[in-house]
Scaffold this motif. Sequence first.
Motif, mmCIF file in Angstrom:
data_model
loop_
_atom_site.group_PDB
_atom_site.id
_atom_site.type_symbol
_atom_site.label_atom_id
_atom_site.label_comp_id
_atom_site.label_asym_id
_atom_site.label_seq_id
_atom_site.Cartn_x
_atom_site.Cartn_y
_atom_site.Cartn_z
ATOM 1 N N GLY A 1 0.758 -1.112 -0.051
ATOM 2 C CA GLY A 1 0.001 0.089 -0.005
ATOM 3 C C GLY A 1 0.757 1.139 -0.041
ATOM 4 N N ASN A 2 1.939 1.106 -0.195
ATOM 5 C CA ASN A 2 2.978 2.521 -0.220
ATOM 6 C C ASN A 2 2.804 3.072 -1.594
ATOM 7 O OD1 ASN A 2 5.233 4.049 -0.405
ATOM 8 N ND2 ASN A 2 6.221 3.110 1.278
ATOM 9 N N ILE A 3 2.237 4.204 -1.508
ATOM 10 C CA ILE A 3 2.007 5.042 -2.698
ATOM 11 C C ILE A 3 3.178 5.643 -3.247
ATOM 12 C CG2 ILE A 3 0.873 7.119 -3.450
ATOM 13 C CD1 ILE A 3 -1.188 5.335 -2.706
ATOM 14 N N SER A 4 4.196 6.125 -2.466
ATOM 15 C CA SER A 4 5.482 6.610 -3.008
ATOM 16 C C SER A 4 6.349 5.595 -3.694
ATOM 17 C CB SER A 4 6.139 7.243 -1.930
ATOM 18 O OG SER A 4 5.456 8.363 -1.383
ATOM 19 N N VAL A 5 6.354 4.553 -3.125
ATOM 20 C CA VAL A 5 7.146 3.384 -3.735
ATOM 21 C C VAL A 5 6.625 3.039 -5.115
ATOM 22 C CG1 VAL A 5 8.030 0.910 -3.318
ATOM 23 C CG2 VAL A 5 8.220 2.652 -1.461
ATOM 24 N N THR A 6 5.169 2.774 -4.938
ATOM 25 C CA THR A 6 4.489 2.351 -6.225
ATOM 26 C C THR A 6 4.572 3.173 -7.135
ATOM 27 O OG1 THR A 6 2.851 1.154 -4.630
ATOM 28 C CG2 THR A 6 2.222 1.670 -7.081
ATOM 29 N N ALA A 7 4.439 4.528 -6.993
ATOM 30 C CA ALA A 7 4.558 5.523 -7.951
ATOM 31 C C ALA A 7 5.734 5.461 -8.759
ATOM 32 C CB ALA A 7 4.195 6.879 -7.370
ATOM 33 N N ARG A 8 7.065 5.437 -7.924
ATOM 34 C CA ARG A 8 8.444 5.044 -8.308
ATOM 35 C C ARG A 8 8.565 4.077 -9.158
ATOM 36 N NH1 ARG A 8 10.000 7.209 -3.499
ATOM 37 N NH2 ARG A 8 10.307 5.150 -2.581
ATOM 38 N N GLN A 9 7.882 2.853 -8.801
ATOM 39 C CA GLN A 9 8.188 1.848 -9.759
ATOM 40 C C GLN A 9 7.196 1.835 -10.887
ATOM 41 O OE1 GLN A 9 7.005 -1.666 -7.205
ATOM 42 N NE2 GLN A 9 8.868 -1.851 -6.495
ATOM 43 N N LEU A 10 6.245 2.460 -10.900
ATOM 44 C CA LEU A 10 5.302 2.641 -12.359
ATOM 45 C C LEU A 10 5.697 3.890 -13.008
ATOM 46 C CD1 LEU A 10 1.822 2.218 -10.648
ATOM 47 C CD2 LEU A 10 3.119 0.755 -11.994
ATOM 48 N N GLY A 11 6.717 4.729 -12.421
ATOM 49 C CA GLY A 11 7.417 5.737 -13.396
ATOM 50 C C GLY A 11 6.395 6.896 -13.468
ATOM 51 N N MET A 12 5.703 7.222 -12.198
ATOM 52 C CA MET A 12 4.707 8.237 -12.483
ATOM 53 C C MET A 12 4.981 9.246 -11.167
ATOM 54 S SD MET A 12 0.863 6.622 -11.971
ATOM 55 C CE MET A 12 0.967 5.481 -13.324
ATOM 56 N N HIS A 13 4.400 10.264 -11.199
ATOM 57 C CA HIS A 13 4.521 11.131 -9.899
ATOM 58 C C HIS A 13 3.509 10.602 -8.996
ATOM 59 C CE1 HIS A 13 4.067 14.732 -7.512
ATOM 60 N NE2 HIS A 13 4.911 15.306 -7.985
ATOM 61 N N ARG A 14 3.596 10.846 -7.681
ATOM 62 C CA ARG A 14 2.866 10.234 -6.619
ATOM 63 C C ARG A 14 1.292 10.761 -6.763
ATOM 64 N NH1 ARG A 14 1.497 12.307 -1.748
ATOM 65 N NH2 ARG A 14 3.017 13.987 -2.258
ATOM 66 N N ARG A 15 1.182 12.092 -6.958
ATOM 67 C CA ARG A 15 -0.011 12.598 -7.092
ATOM 68 C C ARG A 15 -0.828 12.136 -8.319
ATOM 69 N NH1 ARG A 15 -0.999 18.511 -5.296
ATOM 70 N NH2 ARG A 15 -2.928 17.462 -4.708
ATOM 71 N N THR A 16 -0.232 12.045 -9.341
ATOM 72 C CA THR A 16 -0.760 11.270 -10.504
ATOM 73 C C THR A 16 -1.329 9.787 -10.325
ATOM 74 O OG1 THR A 16 0.626 12.434 -12.217
ATOM 75 C CG2 THR A 16 -0.542 10.544 -13.016
ATOM 76 N N LEU A 17 -0.713 8.992 -9.413
ATOM 77 C CA LEU A 17 -1.168 7.796 -9.063
ATOM 78 C C LEU A 17 -2.193 7.904 -7.923
ATOM 79 C CD1 LEU A 17 -0.988 4.824 -8.626
ATOM 80 C CD2 LEU A 17 1.025 5.171 -6.942
ATOM 81 N N GLN A 18 -2.114 8.811 -7.032
ATOM 82 C CA GLN A 18 -3.227 9.283 -6.143
ATOM 83 C C GLN A 18 -4.644 9.496 -6.834
ATOM 84 O OE1 GLN A 18 -1.379 12.077 -3.597
ATOM 85 N NE2 GLN A 18 -1.243 10.698 -2.106
ATOM 86 N N ARG A 19 -4.432 10.149 -8.059
ATOM 87 C CA ARG A 19 -5.667 10.795 -8.761
ATOM 88 C C ARG A 19 -6.314 9.341 -9.541
ATOM 89 N NH1 ARG A 19 -2.768 15.574 -9.631
ATOM 90 N NH2 ARG A 19 -2.007 14.649 -11.852
ATOM 91 N N LYS A 20 -5.297 8.692 -9.822
ATOM 92 C CA LYS A 20 -5.864 7.398 -10.855
ATOM 93 C C LYS A 20 -6.379 6.556 -9.718
ATOM 94 C CE LYS A 20 -2.455 7.181 -14.482
ATOM 95 N NZ LYS A 20 -3.262 7.116 -15.659
ATOM 96 N N LEU A 21 -5.938 6.322 -8.462
ATOM 97 C CA LEU A 21 -6.495 5.459 -7.398
ATOM 98 C C LEU A 21 -7.838 5.921 -7.050
ATOM 99 C CD1 LEU A 21 -3.356 4.580 -5.461
ATOM 100 C CD2 LEU A 21 -4.741 3.183 -6.587
ATOM 101 N N LEU A 22 -8.228 7.416 -7.064
ATOM 102 C CA LEU A 22 -9.520 7.982 -6.726
ATOM 103 C C LEU A 22 -10.419 7.513 -7.606
ATOM 104 C CD1 LEU A 22 -8.516 11.347 -5.260
ATOM 105 C CD2 LEU A 22 -9.257 9.421 -4.068
#
Length: 174
Positions: free
Chosen positions: A147-168
């Motif tokens: 569930g770690n957003i920052s690590v997941t965003a790095r692995q997916l090659g996207m900004h953390r806020r972009t990942l958070q928007r996609k998760l919403l």
Amino acid sequence: MKTLLLIEDEQSFADILLRRLSHYGYRCLHGMSNEQGLALAQEHQPTHMILDLKVGSENSLVILPQLRALLPQSRIILLTGYASIATAVEAIKLGADDYLSKPVDTKTLLAMLVGETKDMEVSDTNIMSPSRLEWEHIQQVLKSNDGNISVTARQLGMHRRTLQRKLLKKPTSE
């Protein structure tokens, strides 16, 4: 008698699937890990096997060659919530007879278990949209990172806020 071995770590899903299949004449066995599944396969010599791709932190692709060597006549189906072309190709190369993505209806699963895939029609409901595939992939990577957003965003090659928007956004039902 038809004996089916299910290697699946989610108990509730396994209970539902085993109950369904037992109604169709399968004597069902359940392993919660790769090791337990291999032991059950050696002991009971099942005629059919269903393997979840992700079993806990393990990947069931690693035991496919062993299962195929042990039971060359058994029907092996890989079932996954994280379907991809790459894992489908790898599963078939390693010995799986078929590859299905969750959720799967009983009719399709029964047809796969008896090897009647040639006559099955591919419907639009069985094909995931690109947005749904993206959602599934994000969920898989997020789960592997606890569930770690920052690590997941790095692995997916996207900004953390972009990942958070996609998760919403809710995943599309396509």
